[in-house]
Design an enzyme around this catalytic site. Structure first.
Site, short mmCIF file in Angstrom:
data_model
loop_
_atom_site.label_atom_id
_atom_site.label_comp_id
_atom_site.label_asym_id
_atom_site.label_seq_id
_atom_site.Cartn_x
_atom_site.Cartn_y
_atom_site.Cartn_z
N LYS A 434 0.83 -1.08 -0.01
CA LYS A 434 -0.03 -0.03 -0.16
C LYS A 434 0.88 1.36 0.05
CE LYS A 434 -0.56 0.08 4.98
NZ LYS A 434 -1.45 0.05 6.18
N TYR A 661 13.58 31.53 7.54
CA TYR A 661 12.44 32.25 7.94
C TYR A 661 11.82 32.44 9.42
CZ TYR A 661 11.62 31.56 2.85
OH TYR A 661 11.61 31.84 1.45
#
Length: 769
Positions: A434, A661
């Site tokens: 999966k 930032y």
């Protein structure tokens, strides 16, 4: 799970938590050391210190909403060693504090029962406290509420009676006493009997204890389950979105000079001003509200414009559109079912996992892609498609040498040991592929599975099943979650065995089978283990009727009876296994001897199969262990993935400069900062910024900035030989050093599979020897 404590419990627990036995037992000693006035000053200083500490903790909790105690902040700001030390010192502090509290309670009880030893009372109170905590959250909350209420009432009564005695009112005394007022503030030794040092010692002792109790409030027992607890967030409300759209339409009809901003969509700040107050929208971070359809139509006629999907950030939309050379006829949309995640503030961390796909508009021609940027047919309007991009031809838009290395020899070794572990009379093994083989790539993992002779694989989506068939797998394909009706219809040509979750789901699948006159193989999921989703609970009311309805459907061919364990804990697995065996026997009895023949019972995944061998039954679903990431004690596991990039630049910066930032990190000394071309746009969890580590030259170095979309910064001051082009590893081994799943989980605040699966599905994958 349900909440069993209300606001009254939490308020009283908070108030009672700062009132200990010392207030009743040792107040006289405190006053004798600091003096009456000194005691007031000392407690005032302690209160200010506690207020400052709690204000800082509040800001940290809002800025970094992670599960766990405050030692996580120390680990983030200073280092893992500091966090580790803080946590254990805090634990030791509480151990000593509990002992002193029990001793104080025993001393107080001796006033009424002088013949009973103190240690007896300590044992009694310790047993009572353990029992209250062990029974249930409701009992814990009610007990804390009433005992805290008694303590608060006692304090109020003492304040009232003490104040009355100061002013000469003594209702419990036979003889009247004159008002003492403030005469006792000065003792025979002065205002401060032992000097100002006694005041400071009292302030430190009292303030430290208050800090410990108040900080411990963050770790008190939760009543919402055992999983990680996060601060509640305002939900997304469609009504608020509609109000925002109506407001946008009203503004559009105003003269241009009266509009605020005059932009194409309402600004986030404007919407936040209008809808602040619990049910509002944080539009800047959660959702972009589109204008009404009529207004969009007028603007579309006025200019050729493309409106992005409301769940796709504008910057991501522009970046993906430019990388895939899409024109205005194509619209980006998120993977179905995950658009809501984009409205959450964690958007920066989960955006790469959402695999935004391109889909042409209804009237536009289907866009053509080359071999590098093709889109699976399921991304169109084919029934059963779910919009995932899979396979070696999926778009890989990352530059800078970043890649995911897949070690096929590790996959082969893990699978070989797994098959040997199962033994000669082994159950059937289902290799779980999966999420594109946990980000490792089905095209890399399936050949190993085929070579080992594995006869079953597990998938979740139709594109995964299609790719498995296209790569030559002719065995059984089991979907390990419940499919939608469209998915089940689209999976019929690929002979997928569906996960069946209840009577309503059975009726939907039976209707699909009836329409095309086929029989759909299914595995009936039971809720014996307590996972409580997409499964039939035989202990619920009406469960027998539901089971009879499922068994009665002749369009459903029951191939298996399944369950899934909610915790990787051996004791929990054994308890769930016992319940599953009993429930499976009921299902087999309902099926009858003819239909029950050959039905497989399976509930074991990697951990259960390796740690609790009796859980293997007829089939085991192996996922994490195949990729070397199981939490089971299996020393033979080899990690099959390595996430690698390289240094692009190395620059020197003086002390006092900030990095990244939000000025996330300030340099204390001259530092060499290396830039790595990997960011949250490439699947790297942004929470690694300031907490994570990377490997360079066989040594670990800290990630010091808040990750940008395409870059991160590491501190390489201690490794002067590092230069552009040197290899950087975020997950996996480099020389003798290794960053494993535990390190990734500790730094990112999420399970390791969530991080490496996302990066594996975005970054280019390369097989290595």
């Amino acid at each position: 799970m349900q909440r069993s404590m209300g606001a009254r419990h939490l308020i009283m627990i908070a108030l009672g938590g700062v009132i200990g036995s010392g207030l009743f037992l040792s107040s006289g000693y405190t006053i004798s050391q600091a003096g009456p006035l000194g005691a007031v000053i000392a407690y005032g200083i302690g209160a200010v210190v506690v207020w400052l500490v709690m204000a800082c903790l509040g800001e940290l909790a809002v800025a970094y909403p992670v599960s766990g105690a405050f030692h996580i902040y120390a680990a983030r700001a200073i280092g893992p060693a500091t966090g580790f030390t803080t946590a254990w010192l805090y634990w030791l502090c509480w151990v000593v504090a509990l002992g002193s509290e029990f001793t104080a309670a025993g001393i107080l009880m001796q006033r009424w029962f002088p013949g009973v030893e103190v240690w007896v009372w300590c044992l009694v109170f310790a047993a009572a406290l353990f029992a209250i905590n062990a029974i249930s959250a409701r009992v814990f909350g009610e007990t804390e509420f009433w005992f805290s209420l008694i303590k608060v009432a006692a304090i109020i009564a003492l304040i009232v009676l003490g104040g009355a005695a100061i002013f000469g009112f003594t209702p419990f005394s036979a003889e009247p006493h004159p008002a003492v007022l403030f005469e006792n503030f000065s003792t025979s030794a002065g205002l401060f009997p032992t000097g100002f040092g006694g005041v400071l010692v009292t302030a430190l002792a009292g303030g430290g204890r208050l800090q410990r109790l108040r900080a411990g409030g963050r770790r008190r027992r939760r009543d919402t389950g055992s999983g990680p607890q996060h601060p509640p967030r305002a939900p997304f409300h469609r009504a608020s979105a509609r109000r925002a759209q109506r407001e946008h339409g009203r503004r559009a009809r105003l003269p241009h000079h009266e509009r605020r901003g005059g932009g194409d969509r309402l600004s986030g700040a404007g919407l936040n001003r209008r809808f602040r107050g619990g049910r509002g929208l944080d539009v800047d971070r959660r959702v972009v509200v589109l204008p009404p359809p009529s207004l969009r139509a007028r603007r579309r006629r006025r200019r050729i414009a493309r409106l992005p999907h409301p769940a796709v950030p504008v910057r991501a939309d522009s970046r993906i559109r430019a990388a895939r050379h899409l024109d205005d006829r194509c619209r980006l949309r998120p993977e179905p079912g995950r658009g809501a995640l984009l409205r959450d503030p964690i958007r920066g961390a989960v955006l790469p996992l959402l695999l935004v796909a391109a889909r042409p508009t209804r009237h536009g021609p289907r866009e053509r892609f080359d071999g590098r940027y093709r889109v699976e047919p399921a991304l169109g309007r084919e029934p059963g498609g779910n919009g995932r991009v899979l396979g070696p031809a999926a778009g890989r838009m990352t530059a800078g040498g970043a890649r995911v290395e897949i070690d096929r020899s590790a996959l082969e070794s893990n699978l070989r040991y797994l098959l040997a572990e199962m033994g000669s009379a082994s159950p059937e093994v289902c290799a779980v592929l999966k999420s594109d083989a946990y980000g490792h790539g089905i095209e890399h993992v399936l050949p190993v599975v085929l070579a080992a002779g594995v006869t079953a694989v597990g998938i979740v989506s139709n594109p995964e099943a299609r790719l498995v068939r296209e790569l030559g797998f002719g065995g059984r394909i089991l979907r390990v979650r419940a499919a939608t009706s469209a998915e089940a219809r689209g999976a019929l040509p690929m002979a997928v065995e569906e996960w069946l979750g209840g009577l309503a789901h059975a009726r939907a699948l039976a209707a699909i089978a009836e329409a095309v006159d086929v029989s759909i193989p299914v595995h009936l999921a039971l809720n014996s283990t307590g996972l409580s989703k997409e499964s039939l609970d035989l202990g619920a009311s009406g469960a027998d009727a539901e089971l009879a309805g499922i068994v009665a459907s002749r369009r459903l061919d029951v191939r298996g009876i399944a369950a899934h364990f909610p915790r990787e804990d051996a004791h929990d697995v054994r308890e769930g296994l016992s319940a599953f065996r009993a429930d499976a026997d009921r299902v087999l009895e309902a099926l009858g001897p003819d239909r029950a023949a050959g039905v497989q019972r399976h509930c074991a995944t990697s951990f259960a199969a390796l740690e609790v061998p009796e859980s293997r039954l007829d089939l085991v679903r192996i996922g994490a262990a195949l990729y070397g990431d199981s939490s089971a004690a299996a020393p033979w596991q080899r990690r099959a993935m390595r996430i690698v990039s390289e240094v692009s630049t190395v620059c020197r910066y003086p002390a006092g400069r900030t990095v990244g930032y939000e000025r996330h990190h300030r340099l204390d000394a001259e530092t060499r900062i290396a830039t790595v071309p990997l960011g949250y746009g490439d699947g790297v969890p942004r929470s690694l910024g300031g907490r994570g580590w990377a490997l360079v030259g066989g040594r670990s170095v800290p990630i010091v900035d808040h990750l940008a979309m395409n870059t991160l910064a590491i501190d390489v001051t201690e490794i002067p030989e590092v230069g552009p082009g040197d290899e950087v590893v975020l997950y996996g081994r480099q020389g003798e050093a290794e960053l494993d799943g535990g390190a990734l989980e500790l730094a990112s605040g999420q399970i390791a599979a969530a991080a490496y699966t996302g990066m594996g599905r975005i970054l280019p994958r390369e097989p290595v020897a």
